[in-house]
Design a protein around this motif. Structure first.
Motif, PDB file in Angstrom:
ATOM      1  N   LEU A  10       0.860  -1.190   0.000  1.00 25.28           N
ATOM      2  CA  LEU A  10       0.000   0.000   0.000  1.00 25.28           C
ATOM      3  C   LEU A  10       0.890   1.231   0.000  1.00 25.28           C
ATOM      4  CD1 LEU A  10      -2.523  -1.194   2.746  1.00 25.28           C
ATOM      5  CD2 LEU A  10      -2.753  -1.417   0.267  1.00 25.28           C
ATOM      6  N   ASN A  11       0.950   1.916  -1.135  1.00 26.08           N
ATOM      7  CA  ASN A  11       1.823   3.087  -1.268  1.00 26.08           C
ATOM      8  C   ASN A  11       1.092   4.414  -1.119  1.00 26.08           C
ATOM      9  OD1 ASN A  11       4.368   1.829  -1.773  1.00 26.08           O
ATOM     10  ND2 ASN A  11       3.618   1.249  -3.790  1.00 26.08           N
ATOM     11  N   PHE A  12      -0.196   4.435  -1.442  1.00 23.06           N
ATOM     12  CA  PHE A  12      -0.934   5.704  -1.377  1.00 23.06           C
ATOM     13  C   PHE A  12      -1.321   6.027   0.052  1.00 23.06           C
ATOM     14  CE2 PHE A  12      -5.066   7.980  -1.504  1.00 23.06           C
ATOM     15  CZ  PHE A  12      -4.592   9.166  -2.036  1.00 23.06           C
ATOM     16  N   ILE A  37      -8.938   2.241  -0.946  1.00 22.53           N
ATOM     17  CA  ILE A  37      -8.533   3.536  -1.488  1.00 22.53           C
ATOM     18  C   ILE A  37      -7.277   3.370  -2.354  1.00 22.53           C
ATOM     19  CG2 ILE A  37      -7.096   4.243   0.478  1.00 22.53           C
ATOM     20  CD1 ILE A  37      -9.415   6.516  -1.606  1.00 22.53           C
ATOM     21  N   GLU A  38      -6.439   2.381  -2.018  1.00 25.14           N
ATOM     22  CA  GLU A  38      -5.260   2.074  -2.841  1.00 25.14           C
ATOM     23  C   GLU A  38      -5.701   1.595  -4.225  1.00 25.14           C
ATOM     24  OE1 GLU A  38      -1.048   1.525  -3.535  1.00 25.14           O
ATOM     25  OE2 GLU A  38      -2.046   2.374  -1.783  1.00 25.14           O
ATOM     26  N   ALA A  39      -6.717   0.736  -4.267  1.00 29.59           N
ATOM     27  CA  ALA A  39      -7.223   0.227  -5.544  1.00 29.59           C
ATOM     28  C   ALA A  39      -7.805   1.354  -6.391  1.00 29.59           C
ATOM     29  CB  ALA A  39      -8.278  -0.850  -5.287  1.00 29.59           C
ATOM     30  N   ILE A  40      -8.558   2.252  -5.753  1.00 32.38           N
ATOM     31  CA  ILE A  40      -9.118   3.404  -6.470  1.00 32.38           C
ATOM     32  C   ILE A  40      -8.001   4.282  -7.014  1.00 32.38           C
ATOM     33  CG2 ILE A  40     -10.358   5.586  -6.127  1.00 32.38           C
ATOM     34  CD1 ILE A  40     -12.221   4.101  -4.231  1.00 32.38           C
ATOM     35  N   TYR A  41      -6.974   4.498  -6.201  1.00 36.42           N
ATOM     36  CA  TYR A  41      -5.823   5.309  -6.603  1.00 36.42           C
ATOM     37  C   TYR A  41      -5.130   4.711  -7.833  1.00 36.42           C
ATOM     38  CZ  TYR A  41      -0.892   6.771  -6.407  1.00 36.42           C
ATOM     39  OH  TYR A  41       0.377   7.192  -6.727  1.00 36.42           O
ATOM     40  N   LEU A  42      -4.876   3.405  -7.802  1.00 38.13           N
ATOM     41  CA  LEU A  42      -4.141   2.758  -8.888  1.00 38.13           C
ATOM     42  C   LEU A  42      -4.943   2.680 -10.179  1.00 38.13           C
ATOM     43  CD1 LEU A  42      -2.484  -0.200  -6.918  1.00 38.13           C
ATOM     44  CD2 LEU A  42      -1.344   1.852  -7.806  1.00 38.13           C
ATOM     45  N   MET A  43      -6.217   2.324 -10.065  1.00 43.64           N
ATOM     46  CA  MET A  43      -7.002   2.081 -11.275  1.00 43.64           C
ATOM     47  C   MET A  43      -7.724   3.329 -11.773  1.00 43.64           C
ATOM     48  SD  MET A  43      -9.612  -1.063 -11.929  1.00 43.64           S
ATOM     49  CE  MET A  43     -10.435  -1.258 -13.505  1.00 43.64           C
ATOM     50  N   GLU A  92       1.756   3.071   8.267  1.00 35.79           N
ATOM     51  CA  GLU A  92       2.731   3.870   9.005  1.00 35.79           C
ATOM     52  C   GLU A  92       4.033   3.959   8.230  1.00 35.79           C
ATOM     53  OE1 GLU A  92       2.952   1.774  12.688  1.00 35.79           O
ATOM     54  OE2 GLU A  92       1.155   2.729  13.500  1.00 35.79           O
ATOM     55  N   ASP A  93       3.987   3.554   6.972  1.00 35.63           N
ATOM     56  CA  ASP A  93       5.176   3.542   6.136  1.00 35.63           C
ATOM     57  C   ASP A  93       4.936   4.466   4.945  1.00 35.63           C
ATOM     58  OD1 ASP A  93       7.745   1.609   5.411  1.00 35.63           O
ATOM     59  OD2 ASP A  93       6.673   2.307   3.637  1.00 35.63           O
ATOM     60  N   TYR A  94       5.756   5.497   4.801  1.00 41.08           N
ATOM     61  CA  TYR A  94       5.547   6.446   3.710  1.00 41.08           C
ATOM     62  C   TYR A  94       6.853   7.148   3.370  1.00 41.08           C
ATOM     63  CZ  TYR A  94       5.181   9.528   7.801  1.00 41.08           C
ATOM     64  OH  TYR A  94       5.428  10.186   8.988  1.00 41.08           O
ATOM     65  N   ARG A  95       6.839   7.875   2.252  1.00 43.01           N
ATOM     66  CA  ARG A  95       8.035   8.579   1.779  1.00 43.01           C
ATOM     67  C   ARG A  95       7.733  10.063   1.574  1.00 43.01           C
ATOM     68  NH1 ARG A  95       8.502   3.426   0.122  1.00 43.01           N
ATOM     69  NH2 ARG A  95      10.605   2.487   0.099  1.00 43.01           N
ATOM     70  N   ASN A 155       7.714   6.200  -5.446  1.00 41.07           N
ATOM     71  CA  ASN A 155       6.700   5.922  -4.413  1.00 41.07           C
ATOM     72  C   ASN A 155       6.623   6.998  -3.332  1.00 41.07           C
ATOM     73  OD1 ASN A 155       5.935   3.405  -5.580  1.00 41.07           O
ATOM     74  ND2 ASN A 155       7.747   2.458  -4.665  1.00 41.07           N
ATOM     75  N   VAL A 156       6.750   8.246  -3.735  1.00 41.22           N
ATOM     76  CA  VAL A 156       6.670   9.368  -2.794  1.00 41.22           C
ATOM     77  C   VAL A 156       5.213   9.659  -2.458  1.00 41.22           C
ATOM     78  CG1 VAL A 156       7.054  11.865  -2.537  1.00 41.22           C
ATOM     79  CG2 VAL A 156       8.843  10.401  -3.512  1.00 41.22           C
ATOM     80  N   ASN A 157       4.927   9.880  -1.177  1.00 39.13           N
ATOM     81  CA  ASN A 157       3.570  10.186  -0.727  1.00 39.13           C
ATOM     82  C   ASN A 157       3.350  11.677  -0.479  1.00 39.13           C
ATOM     83  OD1 ASN A 157       4.400   7.365   0.921  1.00 39.13           O
ATOM     84  ND2 ASN A 157       2.554   7.290  -0.309  1.00 39.13           N
ATOM     85  N   PHE A 158       4.419  12.378  -0.033  1.00 38.22           N
ATOM     86  CA  PHE A 158       4.307  13.795   0.292  1.00 38.22           C
ATOM     87  C   PHE A 158       5.470  14.571  -0.313  1.00 38.22           C
ATOM     88  CE2 PHE A 158       2.340  11.465   3.785  1.00 38.22           C
ATOM     89  CZ  PHE A 158       1.102  12.085   3.887  1.00 38.22           C
ATOM     90  N   PHE A 159       5.160  15.770  -0.834  1.00 41.04           N
ATOM     91  CA  PHE A 159       6.206  16.670  -1.312  1.00 41.04           C
ATOM     92  C   PHE A 159       6.189  17.907  -0.434  1.00 41.04           C
ATOM     93  CE2 PHE A 159       7.351  20.319  -4.165  1.00 41.04           C
ATOM     94  CZ  PHE A 159       8.718  20.064  -4.150  1.00 41.04           C
ATOM     95  N   VAL A 160       7.324  18.192   0.193  1.00 44.61           N
ATOM     96  CA  VAL A 160       7.448  19.314   1.117  1.00 44.61           C
ATOM     97  C   VAL A 160       8.274  20.410   0.470  1.00 44.61           C
ATOM     98  CG1 VAL A 160       8.209  20.033   3.416  1.00 44.61           C
ATOM     99  CG2 VAL A 160       7.324  17.721   3.067  1.00 44.61           C
ATOM    100  N   SER A 161       7.781  21.654   0.526  1.00 47.55           N
ATOM    101  CA  SER A 161       8.495  22.767  -0.088  1.00 47.55           C
ATOM    102  C   SER A 161       8.079  24.074   0.581  1.00 47.55           C
ATOM    103  CB  SER A 161       8.187  22.825  -1.590  1.00 47.55           C
ATOM    104  OG  SER A 161       8.858  23.908  -2.207  1.00 47.55           O
ATOM    105  N   SER A 162       8.949  25.070   0.487  1.00 50.29           N
ATOM    106  CA  SER A 162       8.608  26.387   1.043  1.00 50.29           C
ATOM    107  C   SER A 162       7.658  27.137   0.122  1.00 50.29           C
ATOM    108  CB  SER A 162       9.879  27.215   1.270  1.00 50.29           C
ATOM    109  OG  SER A 162      10.573  27.416   0.043  1.00 50.29           O
ATOM    110  N   SER A 163       7.557  26.694  -1.133  1.00 49.83           N
ATOM    111  CA  SER A 163       6.608  27.289  -2.081  1.00 49.83           C
ATOM    112  C   SER A 163       6.240  26.258  -3.132  1.00 49.83           C
ATOM    113  CB  SER A 163       7.212  28.531  -2.752  1.00 49.83           C
ATOM    114  OG  SER A 163       8.358  28.185  -3.506  1.00 49.83           O
TER     115      SER A 163
END
Length: 202
Positions: A10-12, A37-43, A92-95, A155-163
């Motif tokens: 489960l990556n999403f 929700i993973e299945a919905i995300y993928l398909m 509890e596992d994410y990137r 397989n990144v879940n979140f992108f963090v940036s100042s803008s």
């Protein structure tokens, strides 16, 4: 003896976990499980065929089909009946990825910086750190065109940036990647999922 259940991939990671009608308070709630929700995300979002999506989740095609059918029925029922839709996220596992001006202190974090840092977080700890060349910097391209696909491949879940520009936000969302705006990287905060709630933090 019962056969050991294969662990599903489960990556999403959903940013928003509760939905409901605006006109009136929903009296009933429907739970959408993480695998659904993973299945919905993928398909539905990434447009994968069932066989390819099943491989991504590490399940058989018939199992994926049953998961997808259940997910669609729940979403349809929530829309038709006006019930609340609650996503049960057990992952509890994410990137987390961010673009940095340097490899260690992370002084400047905007999409145009030369390095991409990917933190793999599992059960509240950073288990690995990957440092990659930013294709936006190398190719002198646009973040909205290069970063979403690059992050999806890793397989990144979140992108963090100042803008984060609106175009990049929409492109990330199309890949199921949640943007988080913050002035600086504080790893301790990133370990707390309460920080990653879709709101801008300073």
């Amino acid at each position: 003896m019962a056969r050991e259940k294969i662990k599903r991939t489960l990556n999403f990671k959903p940013l928003v976990k509760a939905f409901g009608p605006l006109e009136q308070k929903g009296e009933n709630s429907i739970t959408l499980f993480h695998e659904e929700i993973e299945a919905i995300y993928l398909m539905d979002l990434l447009g994968l065929y069932q066989a390819d999506a099943a491989k991504k989740m590490n399940v058989s095609r018939p199992t994926f089909s049953r998961i997808m059918k259940s997910a669609h029925e729940k979403v349809a029922l929530a829309l038709v009946s006006g019930a609340n839709l609650i996503i049960k996220d057990q992952k509890e596992d994410y990137r987390i990825a961010f673009c940095s001006s340097d490899k260690e202190s992370y002084k400047t974090i905007t999409p145009l910086q030369p390095f991409i840092i990917i933190l793999h977080i599992n059960e509240g700890e950073v288990v690995s750190t990957e440092i990659l060349d930013n294709p936006v910097f190398v190719q002198k391209g646009k973040p909205g065109q290069l970063l979403p696909g690059f992050f999806s491949e890793h397989n990144v879940n979140f992108f963090v940036s100042s803008s984060i520009g609106e175009g990049l936000k929409h492109a990330l969302a199309a890949k199921g990647i949640s943007p988080v705006v913050t002035k600086k990287i504080e790893v301790e905060k990133l370990l707390n999922l309460g920080f990653l709630n879709g709101q801008q933090r300073s």
